[in-house]
Design an enzyme around this catalytic site. Structure first.
Site, mmCIF file in Angstrom:
data_model
loop_
_atom_site.group_PDB
_atom_site.id
_atom_site.type_symbol
_atom_site.label_atom_id
_atom_site.label_comp_id
_atom_site.label_asym_id
_atom_site.label_seq_id
_atom_site.Cartn_x
_atom_site.Cartn_y
_atom_site.Cartn_z
ATOM 1 N N ASP A 53 0.846 -1.206 0.000
ATOM 2 C CA ASP A 53 0.000 0.000 0.000
ATOM 3 C C ASP A 53 0.880 1.253 0.000
ATOM 4 O OD1 ASP A 53 0.854 -0.171 2.617
ATOM 5 O OD2 ASP A 53 -1.143 0.046 3.515
ATOM 6 N N SER A 54 2.216 1.060 0.008
ATOM 7 C CA SER A 54 3.123 2.185 -0.256
ATOM 8 C C SER A 54 2.853 2.745 -1.656
ATOM 9 C CB SER A 54 4.589 1.735 -0.129
ATOM 10 O OG SER A 54 4.811 0.550 -0.863
ATOM 11 N N ASP A 92 -0.910 -6.242 -0.288
ATOM 12 C CA ASP A 92 -1.286 -5.577 0.961
ATOM 13 C C ASP A 92 -2.796 -5.417 1.023
ATOM 14 O OD1 ASP A 92 0.221 -4.713 3.125
ATOM 15 O OD2 ASP A 92 1.215 -3.145 1.966
ATOM 16 N N LYS A 122 -1.097 -9.390 3.006
ATOM 17 C CA LYS A 122 -0.412 -8.843 4.187
ATOM 18 C C LYS A 122 -1.345 -7.870 4.882
ATOM 19 C CE LYS A 122 3.048 -5.616 3.978
ATOM 20 N NZ LYS A 122 2.492 -4.526 4.811
ATOM 21 N N GLU A 124 -1.684 -5.293 8.644
ATOM 22 C CA GLU A 124 -0.950 -4.679 9.758
ATOM 23 C C GLU A 124 -1.648 -4.942 11.087
ATOM 24 O OE1 GLU A 124 -0.354 -0.509 8.961
ATOM 25 O OE2 GLU A 124 0.671 -0.904 7.066
ATOM 26 N N GLU A 191 8.834 -3.627 10.882
ATOM 27 C CA GLU A 191 9.203 -2.336 10.289
ATOM 28 C C GLU A 191 9.667 -1.381 11.378
ATOM 29 O OE1 GLU A 191 6.418 -0.668 7.480
ATOM 30 O OE2 GLU A 191 7.603 1.172 7.275
HETATM 31 O O1 KIV Z 1 3.522 -1.057 1.648
HETATM 32 C C1 KIV Z 1 4.700 -1.430 1.733
HETATM 33 O O2 KIV Z 1 5.517 -1.191 0.830
HETATM 34 C C2 KIV Z 1 5.113 -2.136 2.931
HETATM 35 C C3 KIV Z 1 6.569 -2.408 3.103
HETATM 36 C C4 KIV Z 1 7.244 -1.172 3.492
HETATM 37 C C5 KIV Z 1 6.818 -3.514 4.049
HETATM 38 O O3 KIV Z 1 4.307 -2.458 3.748
#
Ligand code: KIV
Length: 285
Positions: A53-54, A92, A122, A124, A191
């Protein structure tokens, strides 16, 4: 679609991740959000690609990950999957897509797998997500957990800071990691946590740790592709090592092309199409 074709030799699924942990072999993870970067990353031999989600920061310019939608991740994931033959593709779950109910979270994770082509998701959170992780895993959805700095909690945390600095916080992180392992996560992102805490978690867990700003002990290292390539703006965190300056390379290329256009040096006749002799004659050109 690429994922309906037979698997490439050495395709990375969960057993390969587990085997690497057992052998103490380091694995590599990078983010990607589109077809060309996924191809480049996969062909470079990276083991895991995270459709992170970056994307909200580095592609959409939102400034944080909160606004990222399920459609944005699904669409990015479809493109990444088409460009990936060997690496495991992890998607994510964006903020808000696993917060309302377990059933809705399962539906959203299934969407990422069925339509996006993700091979794992993934999410959080620590102990507060353990039951959800258990449910997802019971529905055949491989899960990567994510603790330490969890960027989707940016408003609650008031910024992006190292997590787990006091012994109380560090012990809580270690407990969270164990609870998530027990719930069935097959890997866990750490992280921005002190390297000693990451080392302890890595040593105590049977599942792989994926470190970002968490020192060298983690089983897998991950970075945001655009940070590594010099394609992001503003100050970078201390752990980012930039291996290329693509912004500069792109700026130079664009400036050279613009200058060629302005001076009449682009395009030239050898780079454009012409009529046949016969048509020219018919048209009197
Ligand atoms: O969204 C992302 O790129 C991440 C990584 C920084 C682990 O969660």
């Amino acid at each position: 679609m690429a994922y309906l074709q037979p698997d490439k030799e050495g395709k990375v699924y969960l057993p390969a991740i587990r085997a690497a942990k057992e052998k103490g072999e380091k694995l590599i993870c990078l983010t990607a959000y589109d077809y060309p970067t996924a191809r480049i990353v996969d062909e470079a031999g990276v083991d895991m690609i995270l459709v992170g989600d970056s994307i909200g920061n580095v592609i959409h310019g939102y400034g944080n990950t909160i606004p990222v939608s399920l459609d944005e991740i699904t669409s990015a994931c479809i493109a990444v999957k088409r460009g990936t033959e060997r690496a495991m593709v992890v998607a994510d779950m964006p903020f808000g897509t696993y917060h309302v109910s377990e059933d809705e979270s399962v539906r959203n994770a299934l969407r990422l797998m069925k339509y996006g082509g993700a091979e794992a998701v993934k999410l959080e959170g620590g102990r507060n997500r353990a039951e959800l992780v258990r449910r997802l895993v019971s529905e055949e959805i491989p899960v990567v957990a994510h603790i330490g700095l969890t960027p989707q909690s940016v408003y609650k945390m008031g910024g992006y800071r190292v997590q787990g600095r006091t012994s109380e916080q560090a012990n809580r992180l270690i407990e969270d990691a164990k609870l998530l392992e027990d719930a069935g996560a097959f890997a866990i992102v750490l992280e921005l946590v002190p390297r000693e805490v990451a080392a302890k978690i890595t040593e105590q867990l049977n599942i792989s740790t994926i470190g970002i700003g968490a020192g060298s002990s983690c089983d897998i290292q991950v970075l945001v592709l655009h940070d590594l390539m010099g394609m992001t703006f503003g100050r970078q965190p201390r752990f980012v090592r930039q291996y290329a300056n693509l912004r500069q390379i792109m700026t130079d290329a664009i400036e050279r092309w613009s200058s060629d256009v302005r001076s009449g040096n682009y395009p030239n006749d050898s780079e454009s199409y012409g009529l046949t002799e016969e048509t020219r004659k018919e048209m009197g050109i």
